[in-house]
Design a protein around this motif. Structure first.
Motif, PDB file in Angstrom:
ATOM      1  N   GLY A 296      35.554  79.223  76.846  1.00  0.00           N
ATOM      2  CA  GLY A 296      36.102  78.596  75.725  1.00  0.00           C
ATOM      3  C   GLY A 296      37.141  79.861  74.902  1.00  0.00           C
ATOM      4  O   GLY A 296      37.835  79.305  73.936  1.00  0.00           O
ATOM      5  N   ALA A 297      37.167  80.990  75.395  1.00  0.00           N
ATOM      6  CA  ALA A 297      37.812  82.066  74.723  1.00  0.00           C
ATOM      7  C   ALA A 297      39.294  81.880  74.948  1.00  0.00           C
ATOM      8  O   ALA A 297      40.042  81.254  75.730  1.00  0.00           O
ATOM      9  N   PRO A 298      40.041  82.434  73.955  1.00  0.00           N
ATOM     10  CA  PRO A 298      39.643  83.034  72.585  1.00  0.00           C
ATOM     11  C   PRO A 298      39.422  82.016  71.647  1.00  0.00           C
ATOM     12  O   PRO A 298      40.151  81.028  71.375  1.00  0.00           O
ATOM     13  N   HIS A 299      37.849  82.007  70.986  1.00  0.00           N
ATOM     14  CA  HIS A 299      37.746  80.892  70.192  1.00  0.00           C
ATOM     15  C   HIS A 299      38.345  81.274  68.891  1.00  0.00           C
ATOM     16  O   HIS A 299      38.467  80.247  68.039  1.00  0.00           O
ATOM     17  N   SER A 300      39.031  82.280  68.594  1.00  0.00           N
ATOM     18  CA  SER A 300      39.712  82.439  67.150  1.00  0.00           C
ATOM     19  C   SER A 300      40.930  81.713  67.146  1.00  0.00           C
ATOM     20  O   SER A 300      41.393  81.720  66.032  1.00  0.00           O
ATOM     21  N   ARG A 301      41.398  81.050  68.277  1.00  0.00           N
ATOM     22  CA  ARG A 301      42.556  80.243  68.327  1.00  0.00           C
ATOM     23  C   ARG A 301      42.254  78.981  67.614  1.00  0.00           C
ATOM     24  O   ARG A 301      43.064  78.287  66.929  1.00  0.00           O
ATOM     25  N   LEU A 302      40.905  78.715  67.483  1.00  0.00           N
ATOM     26  CA  LEU A 302      40.533  77.342  66.595  1.00  0.00           C
ATOM     27  C   LEU A 302      40.286  77.639  65.125  1.00  0.00           C
ATOM     28  O   LEU A 302      40.426  76.412  64.169  1.00  0.00           O
ATOM     29  N   ILE A 303      40.550  78.775  64.531  1.00  0.00           N
ATOM     30  CA  ILE A 303      40.636  79.048  63.361  1.00  0.00           C
ATOM     31  C   ILE A 303      41.684  78.338  62.370  1.00  0.00           C
ATOM     32  O   ILE A 303      42.762  78.442  62.508  1.00  0.00           O
ATOM     33  N   SER A 304      41.301  77.289  61.612  1.00  0.00           N
ATOM     34  CA  SER A 304      42.093  76.603  60.842  1.00  0.00           C
ATOM     35  C   SER A 304      42.009  77.026  59.166  1.00  0.00           C
ATOM     36  O   SER A 304      41.092  76.645  58.882  1.00  0.00           O
ATOM     37  N   SER A 305      43.044  77.326  58.427  1.00  0.00           N
ATOM     38  CA  SER A 305      42.879  77.408  57.020  1.00  0.00           C
ATOM     39  C   SER A 305      43.051  76.147  56.618  1.00  0.00           C
ATOM     40  O   SER A 305      43.748  75.088  56.882  1.00  0.00           O
TER      41      SER A 305
END
Length: 353
Positions: A296-305
């Protein structure tokens, strides 16, 4: 190297009957598990079994301990907002020590429905104090002398910090959400019952807790479970709000020390030396998941403000000097160690989380 934490049995001494309110909650459950594993005390668990209550972790410990453990855990399904039921429960429990953790605690829910927080955290604490005072006053002199009422609260009662400084026991109260206002009111009630009636109380105010078994509405479990599911990870505003993160087992260490060795009428601030912005916490979780779940990497792509929370306090930080100096407490886990253990636990338990 810090001194090893005394066992619950060593701290409790002659206290044989412990009433834990909110013992099916996240922090309360951790307290109950520790008491069951490390002492022979009878643990009376008073919980209304609301939406965030879960006995699974306690049941696992009871299975480990067998019949001896089952005999030492009693569940009283009671809502503290009901005065008569609360009084009857305290009378039945006949405690030597009361650890009061029962509370509505989610800020977002308090914004949407503040009435439940006033009822549970203010009226509920009042009802418990009245019941406990009657119980304490009726105890034989020997038991009365060792009786304690420990009220567990939050650093949010102190309001919001600027970029510098930390909360301490002398920080003026300045709550800014319905949740923190209700907890501040409960703190004041506990202090009043001590000064007016002589009830032997101890208070603790802690920073943000995290760890296994936390109900998935708080930041860290939400982020983990959203990321594992491949769903957007919500991050309030600019993500720069700062919290002082405290691993739940380190908090249990502090709670048992304060409950058993704290000075009557004294408060102790408990913080984990773990200041991080919300964005830093979310990104750290994503990096851990990249290692555990590389597909699932990079999981940071899922961060949503997302739109910021109403009245969102900018920064909390705790100065735990008093509890460290007077009671010898130190956190045993860094935030890096605690987060790694927590993320791993949620990944392993995802199917049942």
């Amino acid at each position: 190297m810090t001194n090893p934490m005394p066992t619950a049995s060593a701290l409790l001494g002659d206290c044989r009957r412990i009433l834990v309110t909110g013992g099916a909650g996240f922090i309360g459950g951790a307290v109950v598990r520790r008491l069951l594993r490390e002492s022979e005390a009878l643990v009376i668990n008073l919980d209304k079994m609301g939406y965030a209550s879960d006995l699974t972790s306690i049941e696992e410990v009871l299975t480990e301990l067998g019949s001896s453990g089952e005999k030492r855990h009693q569940l009283l399904r009671v809502d503290l907002t009901h005065a008569k039921a609360t009084a009857e429960a305290v009378q039945a429990a006949d405690p030597d020590l009361v650890m009061h953790l029962a509370a509505e605690s989610h800020v977002d829910r308090s914004i949407d429905g503040p009435g439940a927080f006033i009822a549970s955290n203010v009226t509920g604490t009042f009802n418990l104090l009245q019941a406990v005072r009657a119980h304490w006053q009726a105890l034989p002199a020997e038991r009365q002398a060792r009786f304690r009422f420990h009220h567990i609260s939050t650093d949010e009662v102190f309001g919001s910090l600027g970029p510098t400084g930390r909360f301490s026991e002398t920080t003026p109260y300045a709550p800014r959400s319905p949740y923190s206002a209700s907890k501040a009111a409960s703190d004041h009630l506990v202090n009043a019952w001590h000064h007016t009636y002589g009830l032997p109380v101890v208070l603790t105010n802690c920073s943000n807790n995290y760890g296994p078994w936390q109900f998935p509405e708080k930041l860290i479990p939400v982020v983990i479970l959203k990321a594992v599911a491949g769903e957007p990870i919500p991050l309030y505003g600019d993500g720069l709000n700062v919290r002082d993160w405290l691993y739940v087992e380190d908090h249990v260490d502090a709670l048992l020390l304060a409950a058993c060795r704290g000075e009557h009428g004294r408060s102790y601030c408990v913080g984990g030396h773990g200041e991080r912005t919300n964005r830093q916490v979310v990104e750290a979780i994503c990096k851990l998941l990249d290692t555990l779940l590389p597909a699932g990497a990079p999981h940071s792509r899922l961060i949503s403000s997302v739109r910021d929370r109403l009245g969102h306090d900018r920064r909390y930080a705790i100065d735990p000097t008093r509890i460290s100096a007077e009671l010898g407490w130190q956190p045993r886990h860094s935030i890096e160690e605690g987060l790694a253990a927590t993320v791993t636990w949620y990944v392993e338990h995802y199917a049942s989380a």
